[in-house]
Design an enzyme around this catalytic site. Structure first.
Site: not given
Length: 639
Positions: A364, A382, A386, A511
């Site tokens: 990001r 991360q 899901h 999520h």
RNA sequence: GCCGACGUGGCUCAAUUGGCAGAGCAGCUGACUUGUAAUCAGCAGGUUAUCGGUUCGACUCCGAUCGUCGGCUCCA
């Protein structure tokens, strides 16, 4: 003369004549309380000490010993600072806001001159004079119109804006000496009440927190009722800085950052051990919780990101590239990848919930000024998952995830704070769908009886979320775990499953991340343990220390026995004194040191030194091995 | 990105008003053969973040760029 009834917090009642002030009551209760009183709380509303009581009321006397009292104390300090700044920099200083905050206060100013750190002592000196002058804080009220006129006259444009946004017809001002300020109050009785304060730093801050507004100059300060308390606080800050993960990360050789890759951390071997241990633990827990693991590409076609909504809602944070004349993007989130895995075949309602975990490396583009060690980086892993499910499975699944987070955090002894974030401005989807999702999250929190704060407008663009916040060494909070409920991505990607009726239906998605990002979590762990990791996480678990060179062979034999059992052991083979090698291991926070010399060689033992407890005496090698293995398997936190 | 501060060996820090870049730790070599938090000696290590300017002379003054730190904003 009218008589009124005053009910105190302990339930006792006292009678006074109307017009008696809070201060009078305080003195009537006791002269010490009278002197200590800085404000009152009348029927739940904070008021100044000279507030006259005209009717029957519930009253509590506020002193600096209470949280509310301390806030008033610090807020008053902000006013004194503003007065000092106006005295020094003149009338063209425009005031914005000056609240008390955790551990202190700040005030935002708009002025042409640049305030620097060196100017702070000058401002402090002026504050000391104002305290010496012991000016009364006098409150008075104006009508909204009068207030606007007054503020416009003196060109206090920010205060004008504040009043314009108020719905009240009456607004209050406070005056101390020549200084006046729009303020709700209450304040200390006079400036002389402020005893110990210090201005900490200056910083830029946008008016009303929006980067489209002008940037103001903010001065941060802190204040305590006693000089000693201020000193204790400052000392605590110094101590806390020693735990800073950037400092310890360097000292213990865990990770580094390079000018060639700002915001993209480099893991060193020892840091990698910690990361891998966290991952092993994570995999173990996820297997138990019936998750499957997937892996998806780092770079995917721009078309995918247009479909997911990231291109429209998250573009500024994304990195783009080109492959064979086509636009591609580096993933900032893992969800589209997981969705493509889901879509690769048909699904039946019988499979649900499908819990699809991924340790996904996302990139990001964070603003350069926002980067912060391992806590805020531009590339991070991360521990994502899901969950695809039926609408009626939502509540149970959310509860499962919250419980999993709680179990994992408890292993580290982390205290966390929970927030529920609602629909942001740039959201996709209808209010109706958002309300439904937000209610589901709120409901789960309520079922588990968790305290949480609602954070309006801070959700992801595709759904509301529950966030788990941890505090760093300086008390700054960082979001780690997150649970996001999403009805939108399934829609956009036309996800479906075959229901019991043989028809196609739309699944719902969660999520979620537990650690949040491995990088941030490791940063938190370093500060939490101050570098003294529990044995299971320690990069080196055992240092074998031979007394002299002739014990080297035995030392290596001990090392081998341990490493064969999967224990991270090494030999300090330098030809140094025992004391030197012990110190070296202590400094590196190695949990166990095994000293081996003639005695140990003869008996087949090791002398165990624990980093905190010191010399534990000698035991046979297999006993030590058993002890440490148990500690590792149990993931003892040994704080 | 914005506001402010800062940038000297791997690390922690020195270097009068602009006048020969230095110390401790770590590293390497040698000696010492050592029992629970630092043995001694020697060696090596630098285009003072980068680029440009002012000056006889710049670590020092000025400008730009990069990075770091504290905030703002944003967020895992």
């Amino acid at each position: 003369m009218k008589e009124i009834k005053v009910i105190l917090p302990d339930g006792s009642e006292r009678r006074y004549r109307a017009g008696t002030t809070v201060k009078d009551v305080a003195f009537d209760i006791g002269s010490r309380l009278g002197k200590a009183a800085i404000a009152g709380k009348v029927d739940g509303k904070l008021v100044d000490v000279d507030y006259p009581l005209e009717n029957d009321v519930q009253l509590s006397i506020i002193t600096v010993d209470s949280e509310e009292g301390l806030e008033i104390y610090r807020h008053s300090a902000a006013h004194i600072m503003a007065q000092a700044v106006k005295r020094i920099y003149g009338k063209d200083v425009k005031l914005a806001i000056g609240p008390s905050i955790e551990d202190g206060f700040y005030y935002d100013f708009d002025l042409a001159e640049r305030i620097t750190t060196e100017d702070l002592s000058k401002i402090e000196a002026e504050m000391a004079r104002i305290i010496e002058e012991d000016l009364k804080f006098k409150g008075y009220q104006l009508s909204r119109e009068e207030a606007l006129g007054k503020l416009k006259d003196v060109d206090e444009i920010y205060k004008v804006e504040l009043v314009e946004d108020l719905s009240d017809e009456i607004v209050s001002f406070y005056q101390q000496g020549e200084f006046e300020d729009l303020c709700r109050g209450p304040h200390l009785p006079s400036t002389g009440y402020l005893k110990a304060f210090k201005l900490m730093n200056v910083a830029g801050a946008y008016w009303r927190g929006s980067e489209n507004n002008p940037m103001l100059q903010r001065i941060y300060g802190t204040a305590f009722p006693k000089q000693k308390e201020l000193e204790v606080y400052l000392h605590r800050l110094e101590e806390a800085k020693k735990r800073d993960h950037r400092k310890i990360g360097k000292e213990l050789d865990l990770f580094s950052v390079s000018e060639y890759a700002p915001g993209f951390p480099f893991y060193h071997p020892k840091g990698m051990v910690i990361k891998n241990e966290l991952i092993d633990f994570w995999r173990q827990e996820h297997r138990k919780a019936s998750y499957q693991e997937v892996g998806t590409p780092l770079i995917m076609n721009e078309e995918l990101w247009k479909r997911s909504g990231h291109y429209d809602n998250y573009k500024e944070n994304m990195y783009f590239t080109e492959i064979d004349d086509q636009g591609f993007a580096v993933k900032p989130m893992n969800c589209p990848g997981a969705i493509l895995v889901y879509k690769s075949r048909m699904h039946s309602y019988r499979e649900f919930p499908i819990r699809m975990a991924e340790l996904g490396l996302v990139h990001r583009h964070e603003l350069s000024g926002a980067l912060h060690g391992m806590m805020r980086v531009r590339a991070f892993t991360q521990d994502d998952a899901h969950i695809f499910m039926l609408p009626e499975q939502i509540k149970d699944e959310i509860i499962n995830v919250i419980k999993l987070i709680d179990r994992i955090y408890s292993v580290f002894g982390f205290q966390y704070r929970v927030e529920l974030s609602t629909k942001p401005e740039n959201a996709m989807g209808s209010d109706e769908i958002w309300d439904k999702a937000t209610d589901a999250l709120r409901n789960a929190l309520e079922v588990l009886d968790l305290d949480f704060k609602v954070n309006e407008g801070d959700g992801a663009f595709y759904g509301p979320k529950i966030d788990f916040h941890l505090k760093d060494c300086l008390g700054r909070e960082w979001q780690c775990g997150t649970i996001q409920l999403d009805f939108l991505m399934p829609e956009r990607f036309d996800l479906n499953y075959i229901g019991a009726d043989g028809e196609e239906h739309r699944p719902v998605m969660i999520h979620r991340a537990l650690y949040g990002s491995l990088e941030r979590f490791i940063g938190m762990l370093i500060e939490h343990y101050a570098g003294a990791f529990p044995v299971w996480l320690a990069p080196i678990q055992v240092e074998v220390i031979p007394v002299v060179e002739k014990h080297l062979e035995y030392a290596f034999a001990v090392e081998k026995q341990l490493t064969d059992a999967g224990i991270r052991a090494e030999v300090d083979s330098r030809s140094e004194k025992v004391g030197y090698k012990i110190r070296s291991s202590q400094v590196n926070q190695i949990p166990y040191m095994l000293i081996v010399g003639d005695k140990e060689m003869e008996k087949g033992t090791v002398s165990v030194r624990e980093r905190r407890e010191g010399d534990l005496g000698d035991i046979i090698i297999s006993d030590f091995k058993e002890r440490i293995e148990r500690e590792i398997v149990e993931r003892n936190n040994n704080l």
